[in-house]
Design a protein around this motif. Structure first.
Motif, mmCIF file in Angstrom:
data_model
loop_
_atom_site.group_PDB
_atom_site.id
_atom_site.type_symbol
_atom_site.label_atom_id
_atom_site.label_comp_id
_atom_site.label_asym_id
_atom_site.label_seq_id
_atom_site.Cartn_x
_atom_site.Cartn_y
_atom_site.Cartn_z
ATOM 1 N N THR A 131 37.794 45.170 45.693
ATOM 2 C CA THR A 131 37.754 45.302 44.012
ATOM 3 C C THR A 131 38.672 43.575 43.980
ATOM 4 O O THR A 131 39.069 43.437 44.835
ATOM 5 C CB THR A 131 39.540 46.385 44.158
ATOM 6 O OG1 THR A 131 39.673 46.572 42.848
ATOM 7 C CG2 THR A 131 40.378 46.093 44.852
ATOM 8 N N ALA A 132 38.546 43.438 42.200
ATOM 9 C CA ALA A 132 39.138 42.817 41.849
ATOM 10 C C ALA A 132 39.152 42.989 39.842
ATOM 11 O O ALA A 132 38.700 44.033 39.686
ATOM 12 C CB ALA A 132 37.355 41.635 41.700
ATOM 13 N N VAL A 133 40.040 42.085 39.608
ATOM 14 C CA VAL A 133 40.621 42.556 38.683
ATOM 15 C C VAL A 133 41.081 41.069 37.920
ATOM 16 O O VAL A 133 40.913 39.890 38.213
ATOM 17 C CB VAL A 133 42.241 42.291 37.888
ATOM 18 C CG1 VAL A 133 42.742 43.253 37.037
ATOM 19 C CG2 VAL A 133 42.427 43.926 39.335
ATOM 20 N N GLU A 134 39.823 41.066 36.243
ATOM 21 C CA GLU A 134 39.947 40.087 35.598
ATOM 22 C C GLU A 134 40.002 41.085 34.244
ATOM 23 O O GLU A 134 40.088 41.754 33.703
ATOM 24 C CB GLU A 134 38.840 39.032 35.706
ATOM 25 C CG GLU A 134 38.480 37.908 34.944
ATOM 26 C CD GLU A 134 38.959 37.068 35.833
ATOM 27 O OE1 GLU A 134 38.622 36.055 35.926
ATOM 28 O OE2 GLU A 134 40.462 37.264 35.197
ATOM 29 N N LYS A 135 40.383 39.781 33.166
ATOM 30 C CA LYS A 135 40.295 39.987 31.780
ATOM 31 C C LYS A 135 38.997 39.257 31.267
ATOM 32 O O LYS A 135 38.565 38.221 31.527
ATOM 33 C CB LYS A 135 41.133 39.619 31.038
ATOM 34 C CG LYS A 135 42.529 40.320 31.029
ATOM 35 C CD LYS A 135 43.916 40.084 30.715
ATOM 36 C CE LYS A 135 45.398 40.767 31.062
ATOM 37 N NZ LYS A 135 46.209 40.495 29.924
ATOM 38 N N MET A 136 38.490 40.172 30.228
ATOM 39 C CA MET A 136 37.613 39.293 29.341
ATOM 40 C C MET A 136 37.985 38.454 28.402
ATOM 41 O O MET A 136 39.362 38.939 27.718
ATOM 42 C CB MET A 136 37.049 40.560 28.030
ATOM 43 C CG MET A 136 35.921 40.327 27.269
ATOM 44 S SD MET A 136 33.808 39.304 28.319
ATOM 45 C CE MET A 136 34.028 41.657 28.347
ATOM 46 N N VAL A 162 37.439 38.739 44.365
ATOM 47 C CA VAL A 162 37.141 39.848 45.772
ATOM 48 C C VAL A 162 37.289 40.509 46.787
ATOM 49 O O VAL A 162 37.297 39.066 47.291
ATOM 50 C CB VAL A 162 35.367 39.710 45.788
ATOM 51 C CG1 VAL A 162 34.885 41.650 45.607
ATOM 52 C CG2 VAL A 162 35.158 39.697 43.469
ATOM 53 N N ILE A 163 38.754 41.099 46.729
ATOM 54 C CA ILE A 163 39.359 41.621 48.125
ATOM 55 C C ILE A 163 38.576 43.063 48.813
ATOM 56 O O ILE A 163 38.194 43.500 48.065
ATOM 57 C CB ILE A 163 40.724 41.093 47.931
ATOM 58 C CG1 ILE A 163 41.067 42.250 47.104
ATOM 59 C CG2 ILE A 163 41.805 40.145 47.416
ATOM 60 C CD1 ILE A 163 42.761 42.772 46.528
ATOM 61 N N ASN A 164 39.172 42.249 50.037
ATOM 62 C CA ASN A 164 39.282 43.883 50.443
ATOM 63 C C ASN A 164 40.036 44.615 50.582
ATOM 64 O O ASN A 164 40.843 43.892 51.162
ATOM 65 C CB ASN A 164 37.977 43.410 52.683
ATOM 66 C CG ASN A 164 37.959 44.927 53.137
ATOM 67 O OD1 ASN A 164 39.047 46.003 52.699
ATOM 68 N ND2 ASN A 164 37.299 44.620 54.380
ATOM 69 N N ILE A 165 40.009 45.946 50.437
ATOM 70 C CA ILE A 165 41.716 46.822 49.669
ATOM 71 C C ILE A 165 42.343 47.353 52.021
ATOM 72 O O ILE A 165 43.849 47.012 51.308
ATOM 73 C CB ILE A 165 41.061 47.659 48.812
ATOM 74 C CG1 ILE A 165 40.733 48.699 49.464
ATOM 75 C CG2 ILE A 165 41.133 47.312 48.001
ATOM 76 C CD1 ILE A 165 40.182 50.211 48.987
ATOM 77 N N ASN A 166 41.329 46.659 52.573
ATOM 78 C CA ASN A 166 41.871 47.793 53.557
ATOM 79 C C ASN A 166 41.881 46.487 54.616
ATOM 80 O O ASN A 166 42.712 45.985 55.418
ATOM 81 C CB ASN A 166 41.191 48.333 54.783
ATOM 82 C CG ASN A 166 40.584 49.617 53.814
ATOM 83 O OD1 ASN A 166 42.251 50.053 53.785
ATOM 84 N ND2 ASN A 166 39.364 50.087 53.301
ATOM 85 N N ASP A 167 41.677 44.907 54.285
ATOM 86 C CA ASP A 167 41.790 44.020 55.643
ATOM 87 C C ASP A 167 41.249 42.681 54.458
ATOM 88 O O ASP A 167 40.467 42.377 54.152
ATOM 89 C CB ASP A 167 40.488 44.362 56.806
ATOM 90 C CG ASP A 167 40.857 42.539 57.125
ATOM 91 O OD1 ASP A 167 41.240 42.434 57.111
ATOM 92 O OD2 ASP A 167 39.980 42.935 58.015
ATOM 93 N N SER A 168 42.402 42.577 54.018
ATOM 94 C CA SER A 168 42.471 41.028 53.660
ATOM 95 C C SER A 168 41.977 39.568 54.220
ATOM 96 O O SER A 168 41.784 38.733 53.311
ATOM 97 C CB SER A 168 43.990 40.783 52.951
ATOM 98 O OG SER A 168 45.370 40.338 53.827
ATOM 99 N N ASN A 169 41.451 39.547 55.553
ATOM 100 C CA ASN A 169 40.833 38.769 56.205
ATOM 101 C C ASN A 169 39.308 38.657 55.941
ATOM 102 O O ASN A 169 38.577 38.009 55.821
ATOM 103 C CB ASN A 169 41.126 38.013 57.016
ATOM 104 C CG ASN A 169 42.561 38.397 57.801
ATOM 105 O OD1 ASN A 169 43.024 37.481 56.669
ATOM 106 N ND2 ASN A 169 43.584 38.506 58.087
#
Length: 279
Positions: A128-133, A252-259
């Motif tokens: 998942t990842a979060v960003e603004k337009m 972009v991160i893995n929601i279950n494993d940050s590494n």
């Protein structure tokens, strides 16, 4: 305004030096492939939402692939992913795979300054990842001129002008592409020194001649993406289209494993795409 540019031509002095070096080594023609250690093939998510001015921005594409060994000539495409984007109003946009590794949405709704969240489910992992337009200052004009060159004929220069907004901090990423370039000439800039003033981005090349058409993509980008691209430029000798350094994390991160993060950066950019034919 700080600028980072990917130059696509070599000075004649460097060219002559390189030629002499090649001649000295001309008797050594054997190609040596090093036995390089192959690391984990990380997922690469190329997720740019580009909303061109004067369009509805409905059709958007996200590409998913994997890192390949250094000597591979192809990039492995990743199929079977579930890809969606949700805005801060709760609306969800589904991206459907249309060909291997390419996921397309035909009903996306871009809204400036709205926050969007990317979700990618692939190979048993959820990223998942979060960003603004981010908005962009419109192109005001494009012109050309000849620039004296003491080492040869005068060079044609194409110039793109826009007015930077005074009330906000802005970051820009511009691509110049034409038929003789293998990769775009890239200019990344910010308004630290020229806030509220006219900005001029320029491109020139010894092969830029009358009749050549240059495609220009002018984007507004976020501060975080600007910083990320700065790292990419530095690590790949100012070539953002080279091999992506594996230790540079995007958003972009893995929601279950940050590494176990994916490579790439989810960004949403208002842009302006124009073509100019040199006279």
């Amino acid at each position: 305004m700080n600028k980072i540019a990917k130059n696509n031509f070599i000075s004649k002095v460097l060219a002559v030096t390189s030629l002499l070096f090649i001649l000295l080594l001309s008797s050594c023609e054997e190609v040596v492939n090093l036995d390089l250690e192959t690391g984990e093939a990380k997922i690469v998510i190329d997720a740019e939402i580009l909303w061109n001015k004067n369009t509805d921005g409905k059709v958007q594409t996200i590409k998913i692939s994997k890192m390949a060994p250094y000597y591979n000539n192809t990039t492995p495409k990743v199929s079977g992913a579930v890809v969606r984007v949700r805005n801060s109003d709760g609306d969800t946009f589904i991206f459907t795979e249309t060909e291997a590794g390419s996921y397309v949405c035909s009903d996306f709704v871009p809204v400036l300054n709205m926050e969007y969240t990317l979700f990618v489910e692939v190979e048993g992992k959820t990223f998942t990842a979060v960003e603004k337009m981010t908005s962009v200052a419109p192109i005001k004009k494009i012109d050309q001129r000849y620039m004296p060159d003491i080492s040869g004929p005068d060079l044609l220069v194409i110039s793109v002008y826009f007015d930077d907004p005074v009330e906000e901090q802005n970051y820009y990423l511009d691509y110049f592409t034409t038929d003789f370039l293998k990769i775009p000439y890239t200019i990344m800039s910010n308004d630290d020194l020229y806030n509220g003033n006219e900005v001029v981005n320029e491109f020139s090349d010894t092969d830029l001649k009358p009749g050549k058409t240059v495609k220009i993509v002018h984007r507004g980008i976020s501060k975080n993406f600007y910083n990320y691209m700065n790292l990419i430029f530095e690590a790949s000798s100012a070539n953002p289209f080279g091999t992506t350094p594996g230790n540079i994390r995007g958003n972009v991160i893995n929601i279950n494993d940050s590494n176990d993060y994916a490579l790439g950066y989810f960004r949403l950019c208002e842009g302006e795409t124009v073509s100019y034919t040199m006279k």
